[in-house]
Design a protein around this motif. Structure first.
Motif, PDB file in Angstrom:
ATOM      1  N   ALA A   1       0.867   4.061  -2.875  1.00  0.00           N
ATOM      2  CA  ALA A   1       0.609   5.449  -2.494  1.00  0.00           C
ATOM      3  C   ALA A   1       1.723   6.371  -3.007  1.00  0.00           C
ATOM      4  O   ALA A   1       1.448   7.477  -3.503  1.00  0.00           O
ATOM      5  CB  ALA A   1       0.464   5.571  -0.983  1.00  0.00           C
TER       6      ALA A   1
ATOM      7  N   ILE B   1      -6.080   2.616  -4.522  1.00  0.00           N
ATOM      8  CA  ILE B   1      -5.581   3.952  -4.178  1.00  0.00           C
ATOM      9  C   ILE B   1      -5.302   4.744  -5.446  1.00  0.00           C
ATOM     10  O   ILE B   1      -5.711   5.904  -5.578  1.00  0.00           O
ATOM     11  CB  ILE B   1      -4.288   3.855  -3.324  1.00  0.00           C
ATOM     12  CG1 ILE B   1      -4.568   3.183  -1.989  1.00  0.00           C
ATOM     13  CG2 ILE B   1      -3.657   5.229  -3.128  1.00  0.00           C
ATOM     14  CD1 ILE B   1      -3.311   2.832  -1.209  1.00  0.00           C
TER      15      ILE B   1
ATOM     16  N   TYR C   1       0.825  -1.201   0.000  1.00  0.00           N
ATOM     17  CA  TYR C   1       0.000   0.000   0.000  1.00  0.00           C
ATOM     18  C   TYR C   1       0.863   1.255   0.000  1.00  0.00           C
ATOM     19  O   TYR C   1       0.547   2.248  -0.653  1.00  0.00           O
ATOM     20  CB  TYR C   1      -0.961   0.002   1.190  1.00  0.00           C
ATOM     21  CG  TYR C   1      -2.233  -0.774   0.923  1.00  0.00           C
ATOM     22  CD1 TYR C   1      -3.398  -0.115   0.571  1.00  0.00           C
ATOM     23  CD2 TYR C   1      -2.258  -2.156   1.012  1.00  0.00           C
ATOM     24  CE1 TYR C   1      -4.563  -0.815   0.324  1.00  0.00           C
ATOM     25  CE2 TYR C   1      -3.423  -2.872   0.765  1.00  0.00           C
ATOM     26  CZ  TYR C   1      -4.574  -2.198   0.413  1.00  0.00           C
ATOM     27  OH  TYR C   1      -5.730  -2.887   0.159  1.00  0.00           O
TER      28      TYR C   1
END
Length: 166
Positions: A17, A133, A13
């Motif tokens: 990001a 994301i 993640y």
């Protein structure tokens, strides 16, 4: 932090990001430079064939958006090559490679990017895992960049079409 992210995917993640922030910054810079170049080229001059000039402006803006979509597409494709990053699920199983990247071709990633950027999302492909994301951010950035283009187009049209003719 299990309530926020899957416990075993913090690195994935975080990487998505980071890539999301970089590609979004790149898209904004590309858009700014493109709009700045258009503004300098037009430079407040009056054009005899202002409708043709506006058509050129629209084509240039479309070109900017295509480049920005391609940047996001390259990010999807690159992240899809890394195991456990999440992926863009091809719900129709077109071009799906079992045991390998879900986006077998760069075109698949650019297609998905265009759907996310324009917020159309036909539903034939969908992000999973950390890739969500990037997709969510691209949708918001796409809306903002399209609105930015719209406002600049409006300003240029109102300047050109209300100016006295020579």
């Amino acid at each position: 932090m299990d309530w926020l992210l899957p416990a075993d995917q913090g690195i994935e993640y975080g990487l998505v990001a980071l890539v999301t922030a970089l590609v979004t910054a790149l898209a904004v810079v590309i858009h700014h430079l493109g709009l700045d170049a258009l503004a300098r080229r037009l430079g407040g001059r009056r054009h005899r064939r202002h409708r043709f000039v506006m058509a050129g402006v629209i084509l240039a803006l479309l070109g900017l958006h295509v480049v920005e979509i391609a940047c996001y597409g390259a990010a999807y494709w690159g992240l899809d090559q890394i195991p456990d990053m999440g992926f863009v699920e091809n719900r129709l199983n077109l071009g799906h490679v079992h045991g390998g990247p879900n986006m077998a071709h760069l075109f698949d990633a650019i297609y998905f990017s265009a759907m996310a950027y324009s917020t159309v999302s036909f539903g034939d492909v969908a992000p999973t895992g950390a890739m969500r994301i990037l997709a969510a951010t691209e949708a918001i950035a796409g809306l903002i960049l399209i609105a930015w283009s719209d406002s600049c187009t409006y300003l240029e049209m109102s300047r050109m079409w209300t100016a006295p003719r020579e």
